[in-house]
Write an enzyme that holds these catalytic residues in place. Sequence first.
Site, mmCIF file in Angstrom:
data_model
loop_
_atom_site.group_PDB
_atom_site.id
_atom_site.type_symbol
_atom_site.label_atom_id
_atom_site.label_comp_id
_atom_site.label_asym_id
_atom_site.label_seq_id
_atom_site.Cartn_x
_atom_site.Cartn_y
_atom_site.Cartn_z
ATOM 1 N N LYS A 118 33.030 78.807 59.422
ATOM 2 C CA LYS A 118 34.097 78.467 58.470
ATOM 3 C C LYS A 118 34.381 79.700 57.615
ATOM 4 O O LYS A 118 33.651 80.012 56.674
ATOM 5 C CB LYS A 118 33.684 77.308 57.549
ATOM 6 C CG LYS A 118 34.905 76.795 56.787
ATOM 7 C CD LYS A 118 34.613 76.273 55.402
ATOM 8 C CE LYS A 118 34.760 77.228 54.276
ATOM 9 N NZ LYS A 118 36.070 77.838 54.049
ATOM 10 N N GLY A 140 39.466 76.035 56.700
ATOM 11 C CA GLY A 140 39.680 75.007 55.680
ATOM 12 C C GLY A 140 39.010 75.364 54.376
ATOM 13 O O GLY A 140 38.513 76.479 54.194
ATOM 14 N N VAL A 166 35.571 71.410 54.397
ATOM 15 C CA VAL A 166 34.892 71.850 55.627
ATOM 16 C C VAL A 166 33.466 72.311 55.311
ATOM 17 O O VAL A 166 32.505 71.952 56.002
ATOM 18 C CB VAL A 166 35.693 72.988 56.311
ATOM 19 C CG1 VAL A 166 34.958 73.513 57.526
ATOM 20 C CG2 VAL A 166 37.066 72.492 56.698
ATOM 21 N N GLY A 167 33.335 73.107 54.233
ATOM 22 C CA GLY A 167 32.009 73.625 53.862
ATOM 23 C C GLY A 167 31.040 72.487 53.592
ATOM 24 O O GLY A 167 29.914 72.461 54.105
ATOM 25 N N GLU A 186 23.640 84.610 50.608
ATOM 26 C CA GLU A 186 23.992 85.970 50.157
ATOM 27 C C GLU A 186 25.015 85.775 49.053
ATOM 28 O O GLU A 186 26.153 85.405 49.304
ATOM 29 C CB GLU A 186 24.610 86.769 51.314
ATOM 30 C CG GLU A 186 23.679 87.008 52.476
ATOM 31 C CD GLU A 186 22.583 88.010 52.152
ATOM 32 O OE1 GLU A 186 22.765 88.840 51.243
ATOM 33 O OE2 GLU A 186 21.524 87.958 52.799
ATOM 34 N N CYS A 234 30.329 92.664 46.597
ATOM 35 C CA CYS A 234 29.203 91.976 45.955
ATOM 36 C C CYS A 234 28.202 92.953 45.358
ATOM 37 O O CYS A 234 27.642 92.720 44.299
ATOM 38 C CB CYS A 234 28.499 91.076 46.964
ATOM 39 S SG CYS A 234 28.044 91.954 48.472
ATOM 40 N N GLU A 290 29.871 88.250 36.880
ATOM 41 C CA GLU A 290 30.512 89.028 37.940
ATOM 42 C C GLU A 290 32.028 88.956 37.759
ATOM 43 O O GLU A 290 32.606 87.870 37.832
ATOM 44 C CB GLU A 290 30.101 88.426 39.283
ATOM 45 C CG GLU A 290 30.492 89.264 40.462
ATOM 46 C CD GLU A 290 30.087 88.611 41.785
ATOM 47 O OE1 GLU A 290 30.255 87.391 41.933
ATOM 48 O OE2 GLU A 290 29.611 89.341 42.675
#
Length: 469
Positions: A169, A200, A205-206, A244, A278, A376
């Site tokens: 995904k 999605g 979806v996740g 991650e 990141c 962040e």
Amino acid sequence: MNFETLFIDGKWTDAHSSERIEVEDPATLQIIAKVPAGNQQDVDAAVEAASRAFEPWNGTSVSERILIVERAKDILNERLEEILDLEVRELGSPVSWAKNAHVKGPIKRIEHFLKVMRRFPLEEELSKSRILREPIGVVAAITPWNYPLGQIVQKIIPAMLTGNTVVLKPSQNTPLTSYILCDAFAQAGLPAGVLNLVTGRGAEVGNALATHPKVDMVSFTGSTVGGREVSKLALESIKKISLELGGKSPLLVLRGADYETAVRRAMDSVFYNTGQTCAALTRMIVPREDLPQIEKLLIEGSSSYLVGDPKDEKIAVGPLSSRKQFDKVKKYMEIGISEGARLIVGEVPKDPEGGYFVQPSVFTNVGNDMTIAREEIFGPVLCLIPYTDEKEAIRIANDSIYGLSGAVFGPEDKAREAALLLRTGTVYINEGRWDADAPFGGYKQSGIGREGGLFGLEEFVEIKTIFDK
Ligand code: NAD
């Protein structure tokens, strides 16, 4: 390429969901494609296909798997220009940066995985037993938008090489290159169901992947907030989880360092990819007495990072990737000013005109307790944090919920000593550079697990002990 389909069970398939997600070019605000907003039924179909494909795929030899991945890599190499065009348009990444960072780099990573897979010990002898490394099963790979192809490669290649099957995904913001990737694997002869693509939203979806009973592992790259939510769901059925996540990485400048090199490194790290990296070294921790000298180098150096149309070869910094990202960066810059930091490079952006552009920016006199030093920002915004003595510098560097990356500039011996004290998954010393075989991942809330090289393969295996002696 028809982006309105999903790749399930080896075929480009119509989605069950009729809803579409628009993919916007952040440099022009034009809609460049629409992809399905996959739903539970789409996830079910993909997971079932991956589950059916697992046993036969696990039954293939490593050399068969290597051959297929090698073929797919060659096909991707033939389609470099097409991938480059998509990354420039879906992410707004300048062509000069995208060529290596988003196209050739990820393909090189495939080569590295192929190399390390050839010497990955699937079986090891202990004095009274044997250790086997076996695939985990069906892996859900959930990826972010900031390095679209690179983040996918880091997961699906080691997962498939070690005998797992995958449901991918990608981020809803930058899903387009994953279509080329799946197409390349289909052409390379990957058996049906080994790799499946469901586009999605994370919440739909996740979450459906993270809770699916036939998913054995969730490999997630994204924000710490997203990672926490996905993990909670996946833990319900004790899936293997690798994360991650975000960072707020320190670049520590010791007295006696080469300030020009340190400043160049900070700017490259924070301005390229429009700060959407990141591991960007966003907290530059510098000797208080030399703050004016370092500020001057940053003011002079920043002007060479030209902002503008990502299709122009001269441009170094493209737009932020989305309106959401633009608003977030703008808000953090306003907070920085309201909390007393001084903006010496760049400006708080006004409403976007034609694209989500933000100038490279530097705040000075930042306290490590300020919001812009703690959270962040994910934009081209560097914070200069002064210190008085080196003990304080190390304390500031480690005073973060994150621990993804770090760097130390200074006389070699002192820099090595400081590097040992940093609580981060990677540390660069002076001219030290990234290496595709090295493990990458975070301490603290920057994640769980490692990607890249042998350590990246290790993430996707179960360990079985056989006592037969
Ligand atoms: P995000 O967390 O919003 O989304 C990442 C992916 O997870 C997307 O595919 C998204 O749809 C999905 N998702 C989001 N919330 C979810 C949920 N609750 N359940 C299931 N899936 C969910 O992150 P992003 O904005 O796409 O990416 C930027 C973040 O990723 C930054 O924090 C950055 O530091 C981090 N990142 C980390 C690494 C690393 O290797 N440590 C690499 C790249 C990016």
